[in-house]
Design an enzyme around this catalytic site. Structure first.
Site, PDB file in Angstrom:
ATOM      1  CG  HIS A   1      -0.654  -0.472   2.627  1.00 50.60           C
ATOM      2  ND1 HIS A   1       0.341   0.387   3.087  1.00 50.60           N
ATOM      3  CD2 HIS A   1      -1.020  -1.229   3.380  1.00 50.60           C
ATOM      4  CE1 HIS A   1       0.406  -0.204   4.466  1.00 50.60           C
ATOM      5  NE2 HIS A   1      -0.294  -1.115   4.473  1.00 50.60           N
TER       6      HIS A   1
ATOM      7  CG  ASP B   1       2.194  -5.937  11.600  1.00 52.69           C
ATOM      8  OD1 ASP B   1       2.784  -7.139  11.117  1.00 52.69           O
ATOM      9  OD2 ASP B   1       1.111  -5.511  11.011  1.00 52.69           O
TER      10      ASP B   1
ATOM     11  CG  HIS C   1      -2.596  -6.884  12.811  1.00 53.20           C
ATOM     12  ND1 HIS C   1      -3.575  -5.931  12.908  1.00 53.20           N
ATOM     13  CD2 HIS C   1      -1.769  -6.429  12.043  1.00 53.20           C
ATOM     14  CE1 HIS C   1      -3.500  -5.103  11.982  1.00 53.20           C
ATOM     15  NE2 HIS C   1      -2.207  -5.064  11.543  1.00 53.20           N
TER      16      HIS C   1
ATOM     17  CE1 TYR D   1       6.105  -4.175   8.789  1.00 55.81           C
ATOM     18  CE2 TYR D   1       6.211  -3.135  10.961  1.00 55.81           C
ATOM     19  CZ  TYR D   1       5.350  -3.786   9.879  1.00 55.81           C
ATOM     20  OH  TYR D   1       4.411  -4.280  10.279  1.00 55.81           O
TER      21      TYR D   1
ATOM     22  CG  ASP E   1      -0.400  -7.952   6.256  1.00 51.00           C
ATOM     23  OD1 ASP E   1      -1.508  -7.394   6.968  1.00 51.00           O
ATOM     24  OD2 ASP E   1       0.652  -7.675   6.463  1.00 51.00           O
TER      25      ASP E   1
ATOM     26  CG  HIS F   1       5.351  -8.488   7.921  1.00 51.54           C
ATOM     27  ND1 HIS F   1       4.695  -9.161   6.959  1.00 51.54           N
ATOM     28  CD2 HIS F   1       4.598  -7.675   8.536  1.00 51.54           C
ATOM     29  CE1 HIS F   1       3.676  -8.792   6.656  1.00 51.54           C
ATOM     30  NE2 HIS F   1       3.221  -8.008   7.764  1.00 51.54           N
TER      31      HIS F   1
ATOM     32  CD  GLU G   1      -2.512  -3.842   7.683  1.00 51.84           C
ATOM     33  OE1 GLU G   1      -1.932  -4.048   8.833  1.00 51.84           O
ATOM     34  OE2 GLU G   1      -2.320  -3.226   6.866  1.00 51.84           O
TER      35      GLU G   1
ATOM     36  CG  HIS H   1       0.211  -1.461  12.481  1.00 49.98           C
ATOM     37  ND1 HIS H   1      -0.566  -0.751  11.310  1.00 49.98           N
ATOM     38  CD2 HIS H   1       0.280  -2.419  12.298  1.00 49.98           C
ATOM     39  CE1 HIS H   1      -0.254  -1.724  10.458  1.00 49.98           C
ATOM     40  NE2 HIS H   1      -0.005  -2.968  10.923  1.00 49.98           N
TER      41      HIS H   1
END
Lengths: 402, 53
Positions: free
Chosen positions: A28, A168, A83, A196, A87, A229, A85, A149
């Site tokens: 993004h 994350d 989380h 990051y 991904d 990640h 999100e 986040h």
């Protein structure tokens, strides 16, 4: 057919079963030059728990790695979603359908987020902040990390292994066949961790500081740090913790970032002259033309900078569109402790530099002087003014840093 | 004075501290904060706050 994808052992009874996205380049708008990984983990006790899942397109890779450990994915009893999100949850509903777990856990906000995201009335179970769960012989504890986040973010801790699934936090976009940080180049790790942090966590730096303090207060010992990640940390974990402590306080350094765009190289000439002044004043300069630098490069360079100078031509009574773009991105990421200035060349009206200055001020940048606007091509005198501005900011920054 | 908690991110508004960075002076009761004020951490609206228990 033989399985291609295998799990990687993290420690006794804990396996990495994520996916490697070698070709991801644009997250993004965050330029991920080294690809990324979506990490998921399998914890095997009397029962089997899957911690997080992966981006939708990588479901088959994750399931294959899971099968390499337990043979049949339906042996998974529990899923923990740290989380919401996509991904990490893109294939969550498909995984639930395939695995039919007994329960799927998330934070209170995670339950709300997942339900809204997937328009489902699936009965996700909310875990208590600071609570513990015994999942088939594996004891987990959970800590909400709201706004690190997303509102739903939480981390899960396995006391038996002193292993923190940090979601994350402490992660980075870095694809590799190596699974552990100690197998990778240190400079690359620091660069990608900084990138990051700057692009994802920077606006929540105060919360990062609080979290690090809380980990210390609660006496949470970490032998293995397993983010969602990039590589897993099992040695010299203080390396990444210390970097986070440093970034969280945003202490200004003798470094200036000059960001500009230019139509006929006039604003660029100003940028270069300002840069020369800064360098003469002992400041390290990063010169970033928006013709080549990407948003995520700019904010990464700003992570340890003490000065920000933004230059824009005036186009149709407005600042240049690329400059508006970078200022919008920067403002959302809330960089702190910056001195700075706005500058730019113009033809007849010259609103650009003032508009930039107004936004910098709204971001809390301590502006040195009025915006420096020069009509048409800067002459020797104008360039001398630019150089003097560079020197003045250098002197201010030097005082702040000493 | 009553503290309020952001339902989205958990930020606690403490009237004793106010939110000076956003123009809310220390000593300002939650009810007296302007309606266009937003959570300084996550940006949630004032309506998204609940009294702290």
């Amino acid at each position: 057919m033989a399985e291609v994808f295998k799990a990687a052992k993290v420690t006794k009874n804990v396996w990495w079963v994520g996916a490697i996205d070698w070709n991801m380049r644009n997250f993004h708008g965050y330029a991920t030059d080294r690809g990324t990984t979506y990490n998921a983990y399998l914890v095997i006790a009397d029962k089997v728990t899957l911690v997080d899942t992966v981006k939708a397109a990588f479901k088959d890779e994750m399931l294959a790695r899971i099968r390499s450990v337990i043979g049949d994915c339906t042996k998974i009893d529990y899923i923990i979603s740290n989380h919401s999100e996509m991904d990490h949850t893109g294939c969550l509903m498909d995984t639930i359908a395939a695995v039919k777990p007994e329960k799927v856990f998330a934070s209170l906000m995670g339950v709300k987020g997942l339900s809204a995201h997937f328009h489902t009335d699936y009965p996700f179970s909310a875990v208590e902040n600071g609570g513990e769960l015994e999942l088939g012989g594996a004891r987990f504890s959970f800590l909400e990390t709201r706004m690190l986040h997303w509102p739903d973010s939480m981390v899960a801790y396995l006391p038996a292994h002193k292993l923190l699934f940090s979601q994350d936090g402490f992660g980075m976009h870095l694809s590799s066949s190596e699974r552990f940080a100690d197998e990778l180049n240190e400079a690359v790790l620091e660069q990608e961790a900084a990138r990051y942090y700057a692009n994802i966590l920077l606006p929540y730096s105060a919360l990062v500081g609080n979290l690090l303090a809380k980990i210390a207060d609660l006496g949470i010992e970490i032998d293995i740090l397993a983010p969602d990640h990039g590589p897993i940390w099992r040695r010299e974990i203080e390396t990444i913790l210390n970097l986070y402590s440093k970034w969280a306080v945003q202490k200004p350094a003798r470094k200036a970032v000059i960001v500009y765009d230019t139509m006929w190289h006039s604003t660029e000439k100003m940028a270069l002259a300002i840069g020369e002044g800064l360098a003469e004043g002992g400041i390290s300069v990063r010169m970033l033309s928006l013709g080549t630098a990407r948003r995520s490069d700019v904010i990464t360079e700003m992570l340890d900078a003490g000065a920000l100078l933004v230059g824009s031509p005036t186009l149709n009574n407005q600042m240049f569109p690329t400059v508006a773009d970078i200022l919008c991105y920067m403002k959302g990421l809330k960089p702190k402790n910056l001195v700075g200035a706005a500058f730019g060349s113009y033809g007849w009206s010259g609103e650009g530099a003032r508009q930039v200055a107004d936004i910098l001020q709204s971001m809390g940048v301590d502006l040195v002087g009025e915006p420096l606007a020069v009509q048409y091509v800067p002459d020797g005198r104008a360039l001398a003014e630019c150089r003097a501005l560079g020197l003045e900011i250098a002197s201010r920054l030097d005082k702040i840093c000493s | 004075m009553q503290k309020y908690v952001c339902d989205v991110c958990g930020y606690v508004y403490d009237p004793a501290e106010g939110d000076p960075d956003d123009g809310v002076e220390p000593g300002t009761a939650f009810e007296d904060i302007p309606n266009d004020w937003v959570c300084p951490v996550c940006g949630a609206a004032k309506q998204d706050f609940s009294p702290a228990t």
